[in-house]
Design a protein around this motif. Structure first.
Motif, PDB file in Angstrom:
ATOM      1  N   MET A  14       0.830  -1.199   0.000  1.00 33.14           N
ATOM      2  CA  MET A  14       0.000   0.000   0.000  1.00 33.14           C
ATOM      3  C   MET A  14       0.873   1.261   0.000  1.00 33.14           C
ATOM      4  N   ILE A  15       1.908   1.263   0.801  1.00 35.59           N
ATOM      5  CA  ILE A  15       2.809   2.416   0.863  1.00 35.59           C
ATOM      6  C   ILE A  15       3.511   2.627  -0.474  1.00 35.59           C
ATOM      7  N   VAL A  16       3.998   1.545  -1.076  1.00 38.12           N
ATOM      8  CA  VAL A  16       4.700   1.653  -2.364  1.00 38.12           C
ATOM      9  C   VAL A  16       3.771   2.203  -3.443  1.00 38.12           C
ATOM     10  N   VAL A  17       2.571   1.678  -3.531  1.00 34.27           N
ATOM     11  CA  VAL A  17       1.621   2.145  -4.547  1.00 34.27           C
ATOM     12  C   VAL A  17       1.219   3.591  -4.278  1.00 34.27           C
ATOM     13  N   PHE A  18       1.010   3.925  -3.012  1.00 37.97           N
ATOM     14  CA  PHE A  18       0.643   5.298  -2.661  1.00 37.97           C
ATOM     15  C   PHE A  18       1.746   6.280  -3.071  1.00 37.97           C
ATOM     16  N   LEU A  19       2.989   5.948  -2.736  1.00 37.58           N
ATOM     17  CA  LEU A  19       4.102   6.835  -3.093  1.00 37.58           C
ATOM     18  C   LEU A  19       4.277   6.942  -4.603  1.00 37.58           C
ATOM     19  N   LEU A  20       4.084   5.837  -5.303  1.00 41.65           N
ATOM     20  CA  LEU A  20       4.174   5.862  -6.770  1.00 41.65           C
ATOM     21  C   LEU A  20       3.086   6.754  -7.361  1.00 41.65           C
ATOM     22  N   CYS A  21       1.889   6.632  -6.853  1.00 39.19           N
ATOM     23  CA  CYS A  21       0.791   7.470  -7.350  1.00 39.19           C
ATOM     24  C   CYS A  21       1.025   8.946  -7.026  1.00 39.19           C
ATOM     25  N   MET A  22       1.543   9.215  -5.846  1.00 38.82           N
ATOM     26  CA  MET A  22       1.837  10.605  -5.489  1.00 38.82           C
ATOM     27  C   MET A  22       2.936  11.175  -6.383  1.00 38.82           C
ATOM     28  N   TRP A  23       3.922  10.355  -6.716  1.00 40.60           N
ATOM     29  CA  TRP A  23       5.007  10.780  -7.609  1.00 40.60           C
ATOM     30  C   TRP A  23       4.463  11.091  -9.003  1.00 40.60           C
ATOM     31  N   LEU A  24       3.422  10.353  -9.399  1.00 40.10           N
ATOM     32  CA  LEU A  24       2.797  10.575 -10.705  1.00 40.10           C
ATOM     33  C   LEU A  24       1.737  11.680 -10.658  1.00 40.10           C
ATOM     34  N   ASN A  25       1.610  12.372  -9.528  1.00 37.00           N
ATOM     35  CA  ASN A  25       0.658  13.467  -9.344  1.00 37.00           C
ATOM     36  C   ASN A  25      -0.793  13.048  -9.600  1.00 37.00           C
ATOM     37  N   VAL A  26      -1.170  11.910  -9.050  1.00 35.95           N
ATOM     38  CA  VAL A  26      -2.538  11.420  -9.210  1.00 35.95           C
ATOM     39  C   VAL A  26      -3.481  12.172  -8.265  1.00 35.95           C
ATOM     40  N   GLY A  27      -2.997  12.591  -7.134  1.00 36.48           N
ATOM     41  CA  GLY A  27      -3.826  13.269  -6.143  1.00 36.48           C
ATOM     42  C   GLY A  27      -3.859  12.454  -4.871  1.00 36.48           C
ATOM     43  N   LEU A  28      -4.091  13.138  -3.783  1.00 31.83           N
ATOM     44  CA  LEU A  28      -4.027  12.490  -2.470  1.00 31.83           C
ATOM     45  C   LEU A  28      -5.113  11.424  -2.293  1.00 31.83           C
TER      46      LEU A  28
END
Length: 97
Positions: A14-28
């Motif tokens: 969950m942490i890895v996917v969350f950080l990846l999505c945040m890096w891709l500017n998906v939104g919080l």
């Protein structure tokens, strides 16, 4: 112990996917939703044996807690007394099952 391993694995995913999505500017919020859904799906599909073992750990833990309650012991004693009484009445009346 398997429950802890499985939980940590899911949390790590969950942490890895969350950080990846945040890096891709998906939104919080979308990052959180994606992280939860992807971590659930990957851990469930990729680690089925660990998933089952974690479930068995939880089942053993809850069944152990339920067995030790005084209410369960009282219910078991009451049931035994009632069964004994019913069996005695059947013998007196000559009823066989």
């Amino acid at each position: 112990m398997n429950f802890l391993k499985y939980s940590l694995l899911r949390f790590g995913l969950m942490i890895v996917v969350f950080l990846l999505c945040m890096w891709l500017n998906v939104g919080l919020i979308l990052s959180g939703v994606f992280a939860i859904l992807i971590a659930f799906a990957v851990s469930y599909l990729a680690f089925p044996k660990l998933h089952v073992a974690a479930g068995q750990d939880m089942q053993r833990w809850f069944s152990k807690r339920r067995k030790d309650t005084p209410q369960k012991k009282a219910v078991a004693e009451d049931t035994e007394i009632e069964d004994e009484y019913a069996e005695q009445k059947r013998r007196e009346e000559g009823i066989d099952f």
